[in-house]
Design a protein around this motif. Sequence first.
Motif, PDB file in Angstrom:
ATOM      1  N   MET A  84     -12.647 -17.958  12.170  1.00 24.06           N
ATOM      2  CA  MET A  84     -12.507 -17.419  10.817  1.00 24.06           C
ATOM      3  C   MET A  84     -13.024 -18.453   9.819  1.00 24.06           C
ATOM      4  N   THR A  85     -13.865 -17.979   8.863  1.00 25.94           N
ATOM      5  CA  THR A  85     -14.357 -18.855   7.815  1.00 25.94           C
ATOM      6  C   THR A  85     -13.213 -19.222   6.875  1.00 25.94           C
ATOM      7  N   THR A 145      -0.074  -4.773  -7.311  1.00 29.99           N
ATOM      8  CA  THR A 145      -1.115  -5.802  -7.387  1.00 29.99           C
ATOM      9  C   THR A 145      -0.439  -7.152  -7.458  1.00 29.99           C
ATOM     10  N   THR A 146      -0.901  -8.100  -6.671  1.00 29.89           N
ATOM     11  CA  THR A 146      -0.288  -9.416  -6.678  1.00 29.89           C
ATOM     12  C   THR A 146      -1.353 -10.491  -6.571  1.00 29.89           C
ATOM     13  N   THR A 147      -1.009 -11.674  -7.097  1.00 28.01           N
ATOM     14  CA  THR A 147      -1.892 -12.821  -6.900  1.00 28.01           C
ATOM     15  C   THR A 147      -1.315 -13.764  -5.853  1.00 28.01           C
ATOM     16  N   CYS A 148      -0.206 -13.411  -5.258  1.00 30.77           N
ATOM     17  CA  CYS A 148       0.402 -14.257  -4.233  1.00 30.77           C
ATOM     18  C   CYS A 148      -0.111 -13.818  -2.878  1.00 30.77           C
ATOM     19  N   THR A 149      -0.941 -14.614  -2.257  1.00 31.56           N
ATOM     20  CA  THR A 149      -1.587 -14.207  -1.019  1.00 31.56           C
ATOM     21  C   THR A 149      -1.017 -14.901   0.207  1.00 31.56           C
ATOM     22  N   ASP A 150       0.071 -15.641   0.024  1.00 32.84           N
ATOM     23  CA  ASP A 150       0.718 -16.205   1.211  1.00 32.84           C
ATOM     24  C   ASP A 150       1.618 -15.133   1.842  1.00 32.84           C
ATOM     25  N   ASP A 151       2.175 -15.436   2.988  1.00 29.49           N
ATOM     26  CA  ASP A 151       2.968 -14.428   3.701  1.00 29.49           C
ATOM     27  C   ASP A 151       4.181 -13.998   2.887  1.00 29.49           C
ATOM     28  N   VAL A 152       4.811 -14.943   2.212  1.00 28.45           N
ATOM     29  CA  VAL A 152       5.985 -14.584   1.413  1.00 28.45           C
ATOM     30  C   VAL A 152       5.582 -13.624   0.301  1.00 28.45           C
ATOM     31  N   GLY A 153       4.494 -13.933  -0.370  1.00 27.99           N
ATOM     32  CA  GLY A 153       4.037 -13.087  -1.467  1.00 27.99           C
ATOM     33  C   GLY A 153       3.621 -11.708  -0.997  1.00 27.99           C
ATOM     34  N   ALA A 163       8.566 -14.592  -3.416  1.00 27.65           N
ATOM     35  CA  ALA A 163       7.152 -14.886  -3.520  1.00 27.65           C
ATOM     36  C   ALA A 163       6.860 -15.845  -4.661  1.00 27.65           C
ATOM     37  N   ARG A 185       7.955  -3.998  -1.954  1.00 31.36           N
ATOM     38  CA  ARG A 185       8.089  -3.297  -3.238  1.00 31.36           C
ATOM     39  C   ARG A 185       7.300  -1.989  -3.228  1.00 31.36           C
ATOM     40  N   ILE A 245      -2.813 -22.693  -0.669  1.00 32.23           N
ATOM     41  CA  ILE A 245      -1.702 -21.759  -0.720  1.00 32.23           C
ATOM     42  C   ILE A 245      -0.502 -22.416  -0.068  1.00 32.23           C
ATOM     43  N   GLN A 252       2.779  -1.366  -9.859  1.00 37.73           N
ATOM     44  CA  GLN A 252       3.439  -2.633 -10.155  1.00 37.73           C
ATOM     45  C   GLN A 252       2.422  -3.753 -10.045  1.00 37.73           C
ATOM     46  N   SER A 253       2.744  -4.855 -10.674  1.00 37.44           N
ATOM     47  CA  SER A 253       1.907  -6.042 -10.490  1.00 37.44           C
ATOM     48  C   SER A 253       2.781  -7.276 -10.578  1.00 37.44           C
ATOM     49  N   ILE A 254       2.428  -8.278  -9.777  1.00 37.28           N
ATOM     50  CA  ILE A 254       3.060  -9.604  -9.844  1.00 37.28           C
ATOM     51  C   ILE A 254       1.913 -10.597  -9.989  1.00 37.28           C
ATOM     52  N   VAL A 272      -7.430 -14.578  -7.637  1.00 40.53           N
ATOM     53  CA  VAL A 272      -7.467 -13.623  -6.528  1.00 40.53           C
ATOM     54  C   VAL A 272      -6.402 -12.587  -6.794  1.00 40.53           C
ATOM     55  N   THR A 273      -6.775 -11.315  -6.739  1.00 40.55           N
ATOM     56  CA  THR A 273      -5.763 -10.266  -6.836  1.00 40.55           C
ATOM     57  C   THR A 273      -5.882  -9.373  -5.612  1.00 40.55           C
ATOM     58  N   GLY A 314      -8.713 -11.010   6.873  1.00 37.99           N
ATOM     59  CA  GLY A 314      -7.498 -11.649   7.336  1.00 37.99           C
ATOM     60  C   GLY A 314      -6.296 -11.261   6.487  1.00 37.99           C
ATOM     61  N   GLU A 342       6.722  -9.611   0.011  1.00 36.33           N
ATOM     62  CA  GLU A 342       7.427  -9.031  -1.125  1.00 36.33           C
ATOM     63  C   GLU A 342       6.630  -7.868  -1.713  1.00 36.33           C
ATOM     64  N   ASP A 380     -12.162 -13.883   5.450  1.00 37.61           N
ATOM     65  CA  ASP A 380     -10.910 -14.248   4.790  1.00 37.61           C
ATOM     66  C   ASP A 380     -10.218 -12.994   4.238  1.00 37.61           C
ATOM     67  N   ASP A 400      -4.955 -18.601  -9.935  1.00 38.10           N
ATOM     68  CA  ASP A 400      -3.994 -17.513  -9.730  1.00 38.10           C
ATOM     69  C   ASP A 400      -3.322 -17.690  -8.386  1.00 38.10           C
ATOM     70  N   GLY A 401      -2.004 -17.673  -8.388  1.00 40.56           N
ATOM     71  CA  GLY A 401      -1.284 -17.836  -7.135  1.00 40.56           C
ATOM     72  C   GLY A 401      -0.352 -19.024  -7.253  1.00 40.56           C
TER      73      GLY A 401
END
Lengths: 567, 470
Positions: A1-2, B82-90, A32, B97, A24, A100-102, B66-67, B23, B93, B20, A122-123
């Motif tokens: 995977m890249t 829509t979220t910007t949290c791309t880890d497993d926890v994010g 989250a 939701r 991350i 929804q959005s976070i 990143v969204t 993934g 959640e 990515d 972002d993140g």
Amino acid sequence: MTRRQFVTTTAGMAAALLASPAWIRPAAAYAAAPKPESPEVKSLVVAALSAATDSGATYADVHFTVIHREHIWNASSPPIWVRSAPLDDYWRYVNTTPGQSIIVGIGVRALIGGYWGFAGFDGVPTKDAAVTLGKSAAAQAREISNGPRRVTELGPAPAHVANGSWTMPGIDPLSVPLTEKLDFLHMLMDEALRAQPTGGSGCAIRVARCEQTFASSDRAYTTQITYTTGADWDVAMQKNPEYPGAPGIMADSMTVAGAGWEYLCTQPIPERARELLDTSARLQFHTQSTPGRYDLVCDAYTTAALVDCTLGRATELDRAMGYLANSVGTSYLSDPVEMLGTEAIGAPAVTVTANRSMEKGAATVHWDDEGIVPSETALVTQGKVTDFQTTRESASWLAPAYTRVGKPVVSNGCAHAVGGTTPLTQRCPNLVLQPGAGTLSFEELVKNTKRGIAAIGVRPSTDFQALNGTGGGEEHQHLVEIVNGRLGQILENAQFVFRAPDLWRSVTALGGPTSARAFGFERSRDVGDPGAPRYVSDSSWLTSNRVAHTVSAVPMIVSNMAVMNVL
Amino acid sequence: MSSKTMSNKTEIPGVWSDEDAYGVYKRVVRLTNGGGQTAVRLHSRRIGTARWVRNRLSLAGDTQAVTVTITRRINDSDASITTTCTDDVGLREAVQRAETAARVVEARHDNFLFDAPLLPMLRPMLWSEHTVQETGASRAATAAKMMASAEAAGCLSAGTLQTTMDSHMTMTEKGIRRFYPETTVECSLTVRNPQKNASGWAGVNHYDIAKIDPQALAAIALEKCQQSASPQKIEPGRYTVILESQAMADLFAPLIGGPPGSENNLMSRPIAEMGIGPFGRPGGSRIGEYVIDRRLNVRSDPMDPDGGFVPFEEQSGEPYQPVNWIDQGMLKELAYMYGYGVTRLNRGEGLPCPNSYRLTAAPGVPTANVAEMIAKTERGILVTRLYDVKVVFDPSVLCTGYTRDGVWFIEHGKIVRPVTNFRFRESPLYVLNNLLDVGVPIRVYAPGKSWVVPAIRAKDFLFVGTADAV
């Protein structure tokens, strides 16, 4: 995977490739988005700040922002003019769509040599990534500071706040279960359609929670949680078969506010529905308008919208100084330094104040996004310009004027960081048009008008200097004839046309304190952003940069207003 | 050329690759509960910005965003987040939701979001290594040159130069897998004089910075500023108008520049067939009727050499195909999504409408440049661009708005003097039915879109009032 990689692109920084997992933060046993007061956020913010100052920034600040939004809309479909199902069947046509959005983000500003650098992500980043952001912001600033000299003065630093924390009072709207929100929407639809099954209705709830952590090299550190709650609700009755497109009335009692869920769930919905349907029924009958000049009797909503689109924009100092010339425009208050304290732009009855402390104000905060506790200020006093909306940097632009009028050179607290990845800008505070001394209401202003036009629910728009504008001629906005003190028919396709200074100088009557009402308005500083959504189904708000503020206003009469036909 | 090759020639920091993004999709699917279907959209971007005001750089910025938008369908009920949290926890959640919401809302029986077939997708060139290689230093240097001419002339320049790298992904459990990278440059500036009675503007966006000329834009903005100083008022009314390409694009925007897909878009076939909008009639649409001058075509084509765009509708993954919306003045097609095509039109695919297009003269129609149009005009108005164009009457797309950044009065084939801005009331359909001349289309400034539009000369354009804003 890249693997996803990150490289800073500024000169002086070695190209460094970071593998995607490194940016991350690893999964952990918490939700989250970390809470603003959590040690994790503090370590990220402090790391980014230190990296910026260690890299030479003479000033730096960091915003870590979590914005959680919900938009749920309901509409009867197909549209009302082809729909004829009885009430019991209307659920067949109802579409409920929740979104929804976070949005989590971190942004770092750095000031070097009078120039700003900015880096955002972002993140939820790792600590190393936060450090990289701080260094990047400083490097961006240093790179452009090699150019011609530029002076940036920041007004006085906020009072030292080591660990300030504030949460807006109210019920967190994001903690309310979705089922309760859906019940509320269904209640709106029920009440709207109960009286007129072949009418129509659309409604939407928009709620947000913004959690922000702010730290600056002036030793300010604050965490703040604010809420935004509002609903769009339009109803229409179909009573007059000659006008199948019955006038829709948009409820103005649930515009966006800085409040929790109690703002909506305590509204007297049955009474509101009856008021809207009565208004819709009364406005079934149309006539053509005759172009000319009239006394314009504005309801409180129209007055608030006029304050917002004219004075509210014209007194944004960055706009007035040309900083938005390449986007949304400039201001007809084109020389703020000279005009402050001298320029008469309205009748002596017109006084407009600005604050960020109004109860349920959509722009209400404890600290602005530079850590300043905002102060109330008078933008217009008895018709004269007496202040502008400022930040720490922009307040210094008015130093000669403030010195002339004996005011301190301090920010009014209008700084605003829109999420993590947009550089700090300013936003409109809450505005208050001070009421007249008497006890006049909208109904009494109408009764006192022999021949005129009433503007009900009109949201005018202005040009790119907030100077020339029009109002009416659009959906949900109604100009109604006044004949011998009574409301008559809707004027089809009528629109009033104004020039802002002439409009405010022509104010001849203002409602009394008991007629004051507050309304939320949203806008963005992005060119091409349409502003408030035109359809309840517009979910672009979930990820937009629009911010809200509240305008409190009273009904008023403007004399000699030009009215024309749109078509 | 595969997207993998285009995106991975240089491994781009902050912009996610196909692998990515896939993934993330797989992680989301693993986190779902309760069956049903899942769709994932991912949009990553890296933005470099140079902004200047009053002839000085005011900000240099570098951001990554990143969204991820997750849609869960459970028992025919949809909900999105829509979220910007791309880890497993994010992601966990976000999935939870969305699932909670989907279990609560009513079922929808008209949503074919997950059902569109996987059809071939075109592959336009939207990636430029020139754009990728721009740095903070190079943007600052370009900006400095753009300001220099205004400063030398005693004017004030404000502008933005922004380079962006994006990747777009849409995947569904029904087999849709779309990925596309692109680069974008947005370059615009406004030049004003110190007397504040003149303003000139120029701008463009494109995927390849090598195809734009920032110094030429700076020269245009300065020239317009200098030539629009001390404007005079003239009577509003109906005039022959020359709309430069940007102004024509601003007027046409309500028709085809709205949200892509087909909802809330005046090119929507479902909307038209309900009798709504300019292309509707009770019981049908105006397909097959002449709607504008027969010398004009309106086409959307992801492979357009000047106006290419991401070749799929991001919510559903449906591909954009080349479409002649209007051919020699006749309305040929209106947009619809897969579900409408299947249920109402017996077609096995949708025809989504991108918010990108080319307006052009039909083959064989002679064109004229702006200088030639001016020379032909006995009495008219030349307009640079429009502001705050709003539809006030849907059936005819009647719009109001203002002119901005340069308006001139033409008499006897020559520009005579600058005039104050106007408020106008016109419909793009009326204007394109009153056509006198059409130019060669050029790329204009439309952030997030690709618009290729000509200058046009038309008769009887209605200016309803003057607006002395500058």
